[in-house]
Motif scaffolding. Sequence first.
Motif: not given
Length: 441
Positions: A379-380, A382-384, A386-387
């Motif tokens: 998740h972290e 993918d979040k990075e 995504y951001l």
Amino acid sequence: HIDLPDESIVKIAILVTLSDDYLADKSERKINRVWDIFAKSFGKSKDDYQSVEVTEILQDEDPFKEKQNVFAIDLTSFGKIEPKKEKDLDFGLRLLQNNQNILLIDDSMQDKQNVKNLGSGIEFNEVEEYLDDAYKYIKSLAETKRFEVLRDQKDENYNQRKLEEEEANTEKENHVVSAQEIIEKEEGETTQDNDSDTIQVNSEELQPISNSENDNVITNTSDYPEEDSETEELEYEEEPEYYNEYDLENLKQKLLDNLDYYIPQYNLEELDNENEELELESEDYQRLHQATLNALNNKTEQANKKLDVLRNKAINNLYRELTGDLAKRYFEIEALYNYTVEGSEFNNIYQQLNNNLSEAQKNINIQADEKEKIKKQKHEKDKEIYLNNLLKKESARYDEENFPKIKEEVENFKQTSNDDVDNRYEEQMDLLREDIDRTVT
């Protein structure tokens, strides 16, 4: 993996290949090159990434059958795929049966309310969700089928056991009839009246037997009605919910009935000389003959009563001894069902099952924590990603909206400044001309 009732094993594998959209606008030479790159990237096992090429064993109707390279991977390997390659790939789910056959997951293996095409075209971010749904539903189907198989086996065993009991009862009835015939043949006379009288005497004499060790399990046998055994069996068959042939009291009654039946009833034959024609008609001889007959009949009657007393005493002694043994064995067998009590015969197995359950639940918690950790890490990551992608998109959108404004403002500034400069220039020129005209004048 999932264990099926037929002892086979299926696993759910993730199939990965290049998507048709990615190959659509490429030349044949370029296509061969990207397939080579794909095979080298996805076909080489390393670290936690494991893959198996399954192109040759796909079914004819498989949507990936015409693909040049198709690899089967697990969920751990799926998490190793680089984000930049996600859009170029096509994913599908398959069943791997006994590590040999690759099967499609059709509609019958999915929840009827959420039927999806799991063969191909699954987006990267949907694979885990579809995999989890398919696993849960197929697992539930397997458990339901296993329950049905166990239920059928139990019913079959019950019917087989019931059939064996009926055959055993039939053999016993046949044996009883033959034994009765032999007794009647040996005794010579056992009328229906004598039988009923004997049964009545036995029931009266076999009152509750006092035994210090078994007082709590021996009851008055005269409380049970004396009916024909065939009639009792018919009544019990008609009303099975009110009768348990393995109840202790019924077993004790059967024991008493068997003892009463199988111990022969010996009877001395009474002399039947009443109708004999006497050769001598002497009155004294007739009186002597009659007195002799009466004496013999009295002795016969006394002997028969003594035999009945001895027979009842034998039955009584056997019943007392066997009832204690019956009760002991009955409660020993009944104790087998108390498997939760420590010290019982099956308690070790029960404790082992509980330990296995606790260990399994503990392992589930450990696996759940590990899965949560992996998913949080993903998740972290993918979040990075995504951001970063969001930053790029917003940056481009901001540039697109604001760059034209900058040019427009600069042009406006230039125009305004040029206008101001030109105005000031014209004013200075007018002053210059006035000074020249004044000087000339």
